[in-house]
Design a protein around this motif. Structure first.
Motif, short mmCIF file in Angstrom:
data_model
loop_
_atom_site.label_atom_id
_atom_site.label_comp_id
_atom_site.label_asym_id
_atom_site.label_seq_id
_atom_site.Cartn_x
_atom_site.Cartn_y
_atom_site.Cartn_z
N HIS A 194 0.88 -1.14 0.26
CA HIS A 194 -0.15 -0.23 -0.17
C HIS A 194 0.71 1.39 -0.05
CE1 HIS A 194 -3.78 -1.89 0.44
NE2 HIS A 194 -3.30 -2.67 1.26
N THR A 195 0.06 2.36 -0.11
CA THR A 195 1.04 3.71 0.16
C THR A 195 0.40 4.47 1.20
OG1 THR A 195 1.12 3.63 -2.22
CG2 THR A 195 1.61 5.66 -1.30
N SER A 196 1.25 5.36 1.90
CA SER A 196 0.87 6.22 2.84
C SER A 196 0.54 7.71 2.14
CB SER A 196 1.70 6.38 4.01
OG SER A 196 2.94 7.00 3.63
N LEU A 197 -0.17 8.49 2.65
CA LEU A 197 -0.29 9.64 2.29
C LEU A 197 1.04 10.45 2.09
CD1 LEU A 197 -2.04 12.18 1.48
CD2 LEU A 197 -2.61 12.81 3.95
N LYS B 164 3.00 23.47 4.74
CA LYS B 164 3.70 24.68 5.16
C LYS B 164 4.84 24.50 4.16
CE LYS B 164 3.15 23.97 10.03
NZ LYS B 164 3.66 23.29 10.98
N THR B 165 5.60 23.28 3.47
CA THR B 165 6.66 23.45 2.89
C THR B 165 6.20 23.59 1.36
OG1 THR B 165 6.55 21.19 2.33
CG2 THR B 165 7.75 21.85 4.36
N GLY B 166 4.92 24.11 0.89
CA GLY B 166 4.62 24.74 -0.12
C GLY B 166 3.94 23.69 -1.04
N THR B 167 3.64 22.41 -0.78
CA THR B 167 3.01 21.33 -1.26
C THR B 167 1.47 22.00 -1.71
OG1 THR B 167 4.17 19.77 -0.48
CG2 THR B 167 2.37 19.09 -1.70
N PRO B 168 1.03 22.05 -2.97
CA PRO B 168 -0.24 22.60 -3.20
C PRO B 168 -1.31 21.46 -2.71
CG PRO B 168 0.68 21.56 -5.21
CD PRO B 168 1.80 21.55 -4.27
N GLY B 169 -2.49 21.97 -2.51
CA GLY B 169 -3.72 21.26 -1.97
C GLY B 169 -3.70 19.91 -2.56
N VAL B 170 -3.77 18.92 -1.58
CA VAL B 170 -4.26 17.54 -1.92
C VAL B 170 -5.50 17.29 -1.24
CG1 VAL B 170 -3.48 14.99 -1.70
CG2 VAL B 170 -1.60 16.86 -2.25
N LEU B 171 -6.37 16.71 -1.56
CA LEU B 171 -7.57 16.57 -0.97
C LEU B 171 -7.67 15.13 -0.34
CD1 LEU B 171 -10.15 18.28 -3.41
CD2 LEU B 171 -8.96 19.45 -1.26
N ALA C 31 -6.72 11.65 -2.02
CA ALA C 31 -6.27 10.37 -1.51
C ALA C 31 -7.57 9.86 -1.19
CB ALA C 31 -5.41 11.03 -0.25
N ILE C 32 -7.43 8.44 -1.38
CA ILE C 32 -8.60 7.64 -1.17
C ILE C 32 -8.32 6.27 -0.41
CG2 ILE C 32 -8.47 6.20 -3.39
CD1 ILE C 32 -11.73 6.75 -3.69
#
Ligand SMILES: O=c1ccn([C@@H]2O[C@H](COP(=O)(O)O)[C@@H](O)[C@H]2O)c(=O)[nH]1
Length: 249
Positions: A194-197, A232-239, A214-215
């Motif tokens: 699997h993968t983590s966020l 905080k480190t500039g990553t754009p929105g991930v829902l 993310a699902i």
């Protein structure tokens, strides 16, 4: 084309979410990707008629991804469906699909429509079908057992659904993804199947993907903390996905 997220939970179930499954909504017919617990109820909530569903694509045969299939078929039978239903199924599990249908005795209901099984090879990425301006393909996911992710191209837009997978080099190497729906079974850490966020945010070029969702989420995991940390480190929105979330392509 729209994607309606019908369920968004990981295998262990959830207080608020159905297990993960999606609906590709297209003018020329919709396709369910996997079938979680309450397909008939979720379609009613969204006011989507059963007859608009042309087929089902099963990404793999872990129970949380397939257990709603008998209920979906039962609803189609009750709804007096006449049109064939296509079930795209990993070829390694074609026998198991037959066993499941026999166990539920679908041939005795009797179903008034044909179930057309279309097997595909999870080890061979390729096109499953073309429907109008939509091309649906499969690619190999890194999970336990034969598993395929789904790529949907519509016009010049591309949506990728990871299915269950460890971080995937195939996904990372795609020249264009407009919407990435990716599993995140945990919030943090490395996982083997699997993968983590955190894994999504560090492995993929998320700054080049306009929408990342993310699902396959697990209750009580600190997803919001991880998102806050990376924002905080500039990553754009991930829902984070939620049931009945709609994504337009
Ligand atoms: O070979 C296997 C099969 C299953 N598991 C565990 O079960 C879940 C299955 O659900 P998914 O939604 O497909 O993840 C999987 O996460 C494992 O925890 C396994 O470990 N090995």
């Amino acid at each position: 084309m729209d994607v309606l997220i019908l369920g968004s939970a990981s295998a262990s179930g959830s207080r608020e979410r159905d297990n993960t499954y999606l609906l590709l909504q297209h003018d020329e017919g919709s396709w369910m990707i996997d079938v979680g617990g309450n397909p008939l109820g979720k379609l009613k909530q969204a006011e989507i008629p059963l007859h608009s569903i042309k087929g089902v694509i099963l990404t793999h045969f872990h129970i949380d991804h397939i257990f709603g299939l008998p209920s979906l078929l039962w609803g189609m039978w009750l709804g007096k469906r006449k049109e064939p239903l296509i079930i795209c199924c990993p070829q390694d599990h074609q026998d198991q699909l037959g066993d499941i249908l026999r166990a539920y005795r679908t041939d005795e209901w009797p179903i008034g429509f044909e179930i057309k099984v279309q097997p595909f090879d999870c080890a061979e990425p390729g096109t499953l079908f073309v429907q109008g301006d939509m091309t649906v393909s499969v690619f190999t996911s890194l999970h336990a057992g034969s598993t395929s992710g789904i790529r949907v191209a519509c016009g010049d837009k591309v949506l990728v659904y990871s299915a269950d997978t460890a971080p995937s080099e195939w996904i990372r190497s795609q020249p264009r993804i407009d919407v990435l729906i990716h599993e995140a079974t945990q919030a943090r850490g490395d996982m083997s199947i699997h993968t983590s966020l955190e894994g999504i945010l560090t492995f993929y070029p998320v700054d080049r993907i306009p929408q990342v969702i993310a699902i396959h989420l697990t209750d009580d995991e600190p997803y919001d903390e991880v998102l806050a940390q990376y924002k905080k480190t500039g990553t754009p929105g991930v829902l984070l996905a939620h049931d009945m979330m709609r994504v337009s392509l």
